[in-house]
Design a protein around this motif. Structure first.
Motif, PDB file in Angstrom:
ATOM      1  N   LYS A   1       8.264  18.836  -5.404  1.00 54.98           N
ATOM      2  CA  LYS A   1       8.067  19.112  -3.974  1.00 54.98           C
ATOM      3  C   LYS A   1       6.814  18.412  -3.458  1.00 54.98           C
ATOM      4  O   LYS A   1       6.820  17.808  -2.379  1.00 54.98           O
ATOM      5  N   LEU A   2       5.739  18.484  -4.224  1.00 54.16           N
ATOM      6  CA  LEU A   2       4.488  17.850  -3.794  1.00 54.16           C
ATOM      7  C   LEU A   2       4.580  16.324  -3.814  1.00 54.16           C
ATOM      8  O   LEU A   2       3.875  15.653  -3.059  1.00 54.16           O
ATOM      9  N   SER A   3       5.442  15.774  -4.663  1.00 55.36           N
ATOM     10  CA  SER A   3       5.512  14.315  -4.809  1.00 55.36           C
ATOM     11  C   SER A   3       5.959  13.619  -3.533  1.00 55.36           C
ATOM     12  O   SER A   3       5.703  12.424  -3.356  1.00 55.36           O
ATOM     13  N   VAL A   4       6.627  14.348  -2.642  1.00 54.42           N
ATOM     14  CA  VAL A   4       7.047  13.761  -1.369  1.00 54.42           C
ATOM     15  C   VAL A   4       6.547  14.544  -0.162  1.00 54.42           C
ATOM     16  O   VAL A   4       6.649  14.068   0.973  1.00 54.42           O
ATOM     17  N   ASN A   5       6.002  15.742  -0.400  1.00 54.30           N
ATOM     18  CA  ASN A   5       5.514  16.572   0.709  1.00 54.30           C
ATOM     19  C   ASN A   5       4.018  16.833   0.660  1.00 54.30           C
ATOM     20  O   ASN A   5       3.449  17.368   1.623  1.00 54.30           O
ATOM     21  N   GLY A   6       3.371  16.488  -0.463  1.00 58.81           N
ATOM     22  CA  GLY A   6       1.953  16.798  -0.630  1.00 58.81           C
ATOM     23  C   GLY A   6       1.061  16.052   0.344  1.00 58.81           C
ATOM     24  O   GLY A   6       1.427  15.006   0.879  1.00 58.81           O
ATOM     25  N   GLN A   7      -0.130  16.632   0.551  1.00 56.28           N
ATOM     26  CA  GLN A   7      -1.110  16.017   1.441  1.00 56.28           C
ATOM     27  C   GLN A   7      -1.513  14.637   0.919  1.00 56.28           C
ATOM     28  O   GLN A   7      -1.854  14.479  -0.258  1.00 56.28           O
ATOM     29  N   ILE A   8      -1.478  13.626   1.782  1.00 58.07           N
ATOM     30  CA  ILE A   8      -1.840  12.263   1.397  1.00 58.07           C
ATOM     31  C   ILE A   8      -3.355  12.120   1.413  1.00 58.07           C
ATOM     32  O   ILE A   8      -4.023  12.525   2.364  1.00 58.07           O
ATOM     33  N   MET A   9      -3.890  11.526   0.348  1.00 62.60           N
ATOM     34  CA  MET A   9      -5.336  11.335   0.231  1.00 62.60           C
ATOM     35  C   MET A   9      -5.614   9.963  -0.357  1.00 62.60           C
ATOM     36  O   MET A   9      -4.949   9.532  -1.296  1.00 62.60           O
TER      37      MET A   9
ATOM     38  N   ASN B   1       0.844  -1.194   0.000  1.00 64.75           N
ATOM     39  CA  ASN B   1       0.000   0.000   0.000  1.00 64.75           C
ATOM     40  C   ASN B   1       0.881   1.246   0.000  1.00 64.75           C
ATOM     41  O   ASN B   1       0.683   2.168   0.787  1.00 64.75           O
ATOM     42  N   SER B   2       1.871   1.252  -0.888  1.00 66.52           N
ATOM     43  CA  SER B   2       2.799   2.373  -0.965  1.00 66.52           C
ATOM     44  C   SER B   2       2.083   3.653  -1.373  1.00 66.52           C
ATOM     45  O   SER B   2       1.064   3.627  -2.075  1.00 66.52           O
ATOM     46  N   ILE B   3       2.636   4.772  -0.942  1.00 64.60           N
ATOM     47  CA  ILE B   3       2.105   6.077  -1.324  1.00 64.60           C
ATOM     48  C   ILE B   3       2.660   6.441  -2.702  1.00 64.60           C
ATOM     49  O   ILE B   3       3.843   6.255  -2.979  1.00 64.60           O
ATOM     50  N   ILE B   4       1.788   6.983  -3.572  1.00 64.81           N
ATOM     51  CA  ILE B   4       2.205   7.385  -4.912  1.00 64.81           C
ATOM     52  C   ILE B   4       2.312   8.902  -4.988  1.00 64.81           C
ATOM     53  O   ILE B   4       1.374   9.628  -4.634  1.00 64.81           O
ATOM     54  N   GLY B   5       3.471   9.386  -5.433  1.00 64.29           N
ATOM     55  CA  GLY B   5       3.645  10.784  -5.778  1.00 64.29           C
ATOM     56  C   GLY B   5       3.704  10.911  -7.295  1.00 64.29           C
ATOM     57  O   GLY B   5       4.118   9.983  -7.993  1.00 64.29           O
TER      58      GLY B   5
END
Length: 311
Positions: free
Chosen positions: A111-119, A82-86
């Motif tokens: 910047k958003l690819s690793v710092n963006g809000q997770i949804m 269930n990895s997070i995708i940027g």
């Protein structure tokens, strides 16, 4: 230090990613990530690599267009992780990045690819395949991805409507029964679409309302074959105004079934999805975690969507 898989398509869009690789990798390293970088070698490559290797990484960042993103998402869904995708969009269309509020500026997107809000985002399942934001068939679906973006920017949706519907006799129709949840429609259809995006084929504002990315619902458009120019004009007006008439239907649902007399060619996220006489689209509620450009405030998410719909 977190391990991150950065997978990119070097052929995507205008191939702008190549000159930005140093900046991207340097940013990851400076912000607590140990990146593994992989350049896709052929179609389907990203799907295989993510399916096999996602379990070794905390997060995945993908750079490319909608097709590359589709491969990464479908590969992740077939893995046991269930990895997070940027996402760093570098394609020609970049439909789903608009829904995620991710800019096409590579530095900002990085910047958003690793710092963006997770949804947690809804995705689609088409028969045994997965897709990110749209499953469609018909003339409009095909032409929307073939029309030059410059023409889209100048003329909007009319560009692909006019390109695909130059004469009524050009329209290919399919006699089909389409069931949306419990409601059934039967007739000769020239277009069907189930989508979870504010943009499809580079065109915005198919729906004059918020598109819920995590509500378990996809939006759909059904277009019946016109009998003559008057009905063709009513279709164009319905698409322009987002209002139903005898030839165009707007619905929302979580399950879509299509049965036809002949095989229908489908488009999934802009790529060929196969030919079938029976098809089913299901919404997978909150199936994958994405880094987005949204704020933590859900009301601001709605405001951002409304802003995009008016742009």
């Amino acid at each position: 230090m977190k391990k991150i898989l950065f997978i990119y398509n070097p052929m995507s869009g205008q191939k702008t990613i190549s000159s930005q690789l140093g900046m991207i990798v340097d940013y990851f390293c400076k912000h607590g990530y140990v990146p593994t970088v992989y350049a896709t070698q052929k179609q389907g490559d990203a799907r295989y690599k993510v399916r096999e290797y996602a379990k070794f990484f905390d997060e995945i960042v993908v750079s490319g267009g909608d097709g590359t993103l589709d491969e990464v998402v479908s590969g992740l869904l077939r893995s046991d992780t269930n990895s997070i995708i940027g996402y760093i969009p570098t394609g020609s269309t970049n439909d789903f990045s608009r829904s995620l509020n991710i800019p096409t500026d590579i530095k900002k997107a990085t910047k958003l690819s690793v710092n963006g809000q997770i949804m947690d985002i809804d995705l689609g399942k088409f028969n045994s395949k997965f897709f990110t934001y749209v499953a469609a068939f018909g003339s409009f679906a095909q032409v929307s991805y073939e029309t030059e973006q410059s023409m889209k920017n100048i003329f909007g949706r009319f560009a692909y409507i006019l390109e695909g519907v130059k004469t009524v006799s050009n329209l290919k129709s399919y006699h089909a029964k389409i069931t949306i949840d419990e409601e059934e429609f039967e007739g000769d259809f020239i277009h069907f679409m189930a989508t979870n995006s504010v943009s499809v084929g580079g065109f915005n504002n198919f729906y004059k309302k918020n598109i819920g990315l995590d509500d378990g619902i996809f939006e759909s458009v059904l277009v019946k074959k016109p009998n003559g120019l008057l009905e063709l004009n009513s279709i164009i007006e319905g698409l322009r105004s987002n209002k139903e008439n005898e030839n165009i239907i707007f619905r929302s649902g979580s399950s879509f079934k299509v049965k036809s007399d002949e095989k229908i060619d489908w488009t999934l996220d802009g790529d060929f999805g196969g030919s079938y006489t029976k098809s089913e689209v299901k919404v997978l509620n909150m199936a994958v975690k994405f880094r987005t450009g949204f704020s933590r405030d859900s009301e601001k998410i709605k405001a951002n969507q409304e802003k995009r719909l008016t742009n």
